[in-house]
Design an enzyme around this catalytic site. Sequence first.
Site, PDB file in Angstrom:
ATOM      1  N   CYS A 113      52.387  25.302  27.574  1.00 16.14           N
ATOM      2  CA  CYS A 113      51.357  26.279  27.224  1.00 16.14           C
ATOM      3  C   CYS A 113      51.824  27.140  26.061  1.00 16.14           C
ATOM      4  O   CYS A 113      53.024  27.359  25.884  1.00 16.14           O
ATOM      5  CB  CYS A 113      51.091  27.141  28.454  1.00 16.14           C
TER       6      CYS A 113
ATOM      7  N   ASP B 188      22.968  38.430  50.700  1.00 15.87           N
ATOM      8  CA  ASP B 188      22.372  37.156  51.122  1.00 15.87           C
ATOM      9  C   ASP B 188      23.228  36.531  52.221  1.00 15.87           C
ATOM     10  O   ASP B 188      24.278  37.066  52.569  1.00 15.87           O
ATOM     11  CB  ASP B 188      22.284  36.204  49.922  1.00 15.87           C
TER      12      ASP B 188
ATOM     13  N   ASP C   7      30.177  42.813  44.452  1.00  8.87           N
ATOM     14  CA  ASP C   7      29.683  41.909  45.483  1.00  8.87           C
ATOM     15  C   ASP C   7      29.289  42.750  46.696  1.00  8.87           C
ATOM     16  O   ASP C   7      29.688  43.900  46.834  1.00  8.87           O
ATOM     17  CB  ASP C   7      30.770  40.880  45.838  1.00  8.87           C
TER      18      ASP C   7
ATOM     19  N   CYS D 210      54.098  32.322  28.152  1.00  6.40           N
ATOM     20  CA  CYS D 210      54.881  31.087  28.127  1.00  6.40           C
ATOM     21  C   CYS D 210      55.631  30.895  26.815  1.00  6.40           C
ATOM     22  O   CYS D 210      56.588  30.125  26.756  1.00  6.40           O
ATOM     23  CB  CYS D 210      53.968  29.893  28.392  1.00  6.40           C
TER      24      CYS D 210
END
Lengths: 540, 540
Positions: A274, A123, A88, A279
């Site tokens: 999960c 930007d 970025d 988990c």
Amino acid sequence: MRDCFEIVDKDLLGRVGRLKTRRGVVETPALAPVINPGLNVVPPREVAELGYGLLMTNAYLIKRRYGDVALEMGVHGLLGVETPIMTDSGAYQLMEYGEVEVKPLEIVEYQVKLGSDIGVILDIPTRHGVSRETVAREVEETIRRAREALEVDRGDMLLVGPVQGGVYLDIVARAARELAKLDYDIYAVGGPVQLMENYNYRELVRLVMTAKMNLPPGKPLHLFGAGNPHMLALAVAMGVDLFDSASYALYARDGRYMTPHGVYRLEDLGDLPCECPICSKLSVDELREMPYQERVYRLALHNLYVLRAELRRIRNAIREGSLWELLELRARSHPSLLQALREYERYVAFIERHHPVARGVVSGLFFYDEVSRGRPEVYRHLHRLRERYTPPPADALLLALETEVKPFSRFGWIAELAKAVAGDALLRERVHVVVASAAYGVVPLELDSTYPLSQYESAIDMDEPRAAAALASDVAWFVRGLGRYRLAVVVYEARHEAAAVEIVKRLRRAGLRAFLRPFTSVGDTLAFLKLVLALSQPHT
Amino acid sequence: MRDCFEIVDKDLLGRVGRLKTRRGVVETPALAPVINPGLNVVPPREVAELGYGLLMTNAYLIKRRYGDVALEMGVHGLLGVETPIMTDSGAYQLMEYGEVEVKPLEIVEYQVKLGSDIGVILDIPTRHGVSRETVAREVEETIRRAREALEVDRGDMLLVGPVQGGVYLDIVARAARELAKLDYDIYAVGGPVQLMENYNYRELVRLVMTAKMNLPPGKPLHLFGAGNPHMLALAVAMGVDLFDSASYALYARDGRYMTPHGVYRLEDLGDLPCECPICSKLSVDELREMPYQERVYRLALHNLYVLRAELRRIRNAIREGSLWELLELRARSHPSLLQALREYERYVAFIERHHPVARGVVSGLFFYDEVSRGRPEVYRHLHRLRERYTPPPADALLLALETEVKPFSRFGWIAELAKAVAGDALLRERVHVVVASAAYGVVPLELDSTYPLSQYESAIDMDEPRAAAALASDVAWFVRGLGRYRLAVVVYEARHEAAAVEIVKRLRRAGLRAFLRPFTSVGDTLAFLKLVLALSQPHT
């Protein structure tokens, strides 16, 4: 123009694709976990080994912290991985802090020198609650920078051009059209962080769809900062191919536990709901009682597993052609996602143009309620019926209300009725048998074995007022479009009287002589049909 | 009477409980994987180590194959585990093959001697498509056997009494009432295999709810043969505590891959959409290319992980009080599950009596559409309003249509309006401010900060005809029940005109002088209210 993106499979506007970077191919849809160059919650190598084929880090932060020293190691050396890396530009920091200490061209050049595989221009992200004038001015500046940035020699680094504009959709559309004229490798939709934090997914749909409709369809599309698993399927269905997010780590630091359908606070969980390797081996108490750093590390790993599984689920749904079903499932994660799906349906005409004609795995479509009827198959079917379909030369319509057994032409009383009509010299010439379906509206019996009409499962209650009105309206639309029927008999099982009455009402309003006849036997229906035909003059 | 079951948490009719057997406590809801004594797809010890606290095997097959030799080892020796074991009696074989080579009392005694922790009597399962007379006769025989079986000295083995009757609900009810008179440790609902194979979950709801309503509520309830993860939540919400199923193994042998929301064929999968330890380490191609036995073993393990996670998710939802949300989610797995949920809603009066007043974790309720309104909170709220509520002494109703900001008494124009009314000497005495909510129907403003009215997220479109009609009907029901209002002003945001018009229509039909007033400002509404009050005579 570089051709870096290959589309392998499509469903709705979503696609399974291959993004070619100089360090290898990234399978899309992909989510690039954000690696904070100063603070690894999970070491980058481990993230990559979990199967994340693209990582994201921040070139601006690296530049500020390490300057030119970082250029010697390169971004891959810094993170210690050979996986493709996207960087970025500091635009997020610009949004958060109002300014950055770098010039637009400078940060693009820095990303090239850093060896980034995918760079982003600097930007100006549209912030929330900013005036139209300011957004318009900032978007013009972003477009100017996007033009200028293409002059940098970027070697084989791919470059991302972000579309901004926020809630001002005409500005979004203009930004997208202007960027579309430039030869960017990847486009992006920027600035929706606040929308996503507030679960304003309806507004997100407007933003992303407006950008999508004005960008080159074949180019990959990135959505900045989307990391809640429950909304990834919707974003992909809008044509998003790439995501980046630090959510796995930010949520973990905050004690938040991801699931495919929402985020829980760890302290609220009674059990770990999960199957992931973390988990599977731990109880919720063990997790809660761990030292902070260790708990954060495990929670982050768990979150990465959940995100990865959701991406796999999405890729699988695209291959299968069941992405719509996944959208309806995810729309029950939060009411805002259902509102977003209803908004998405408003774009059905555009979606239909890109949606494949056949599914990867042929299986029946599921219809739950009016939301399911927003899927492009219904729109396509009704429009094709009206635009391309030539019915048999008959002036009377025998409209049978759908039954539970399918296909109608083979099972149950509708099949028997059709057979009897075909076997009767008089009726054969004058009567066209059509099924009124709460899912598809109208199904001419001779088409009912073709995909996607052949097989479907529906929970739509056709006698409920809105469904009955929608069905009657589709039937009337079909009849008016063809303009050839003079009379109609609606035959139905007694329990569907409400729908039948509504249909007859609309047929009469469309100028037909329409009659109700509950189904009791094939003989009764045939006798009734003959009576009706005898009483009305055939046109000659 | 033995007290073997302790209820720890409740939600809808579902409960988290502890079933005490002589070999330890089984946490419920629990699913007992069926172990075929002759053919282990996954070794019993591994199944137990995965966290399955109860296993199921077949005493009849053991008796036939090993006879009295098995008694020396005992069932725990045979399976090589110390986990609690439930044994079946041959009733399933009776259903499949029409006869078994054992007498009813004999097999109960055999189970005792085998050391089973939970035994089942040899009932006669109701088959699909059998005449009413036959079913009635067979159920009488089951009841007779159930009486007789209690005479066997079962030591500390728990004994299960199955309710049969299939689609003949009066027979089911009678069977349940008769069995309820007997002191069984555990009750069961039997014979729904064909219903479940055909996804006829609507009929399953009728069967299980009928049994449940006629059995002692505090006793544990078992559902035979339910093993598709997508329907477990619904079954638990009907009060089922125990399941047994061989599906993990049968599906695996047939190349079928479970997910929480449906079963896939392995050959149709493009990716493994799962986080379990099996799927985290394998690609779909690696799994497909394994030798058959190895693939079946891994698929079975995967299926066990998925079932376990779904049970954890259910237990967690009960603790949290979010089981309803899970039902709505799972209802998007297949249209038949949505139909089943709508059927379940018909029992709301019974469900409401058992549903807790507060949630484990206080969080806003989610409302998607009319199905969400079937939850017991809505029923309870409306009935309490009518039966227990004393409104302030006012003869005029100021009915404000709900806004997006909540609570209404604190934010937005409804709060301002209420404040202005309270600050005006004339209006304060005569006007009662009430919110019309598409979720709850009617929310008197002075109650809107109490649970569950305080916080909710709604995607219901109140201007859609059915929602508007339902809302208007709830408002009219409230007004008629109190019988004190003479006039009403409906104030609303302009976009909700359709709902407002519908409400005024129903209020007039209920005998009130009702007026429409779009909201523009507090001053305007107040002036309009005063005008209306001045024009109509106050009752004295």
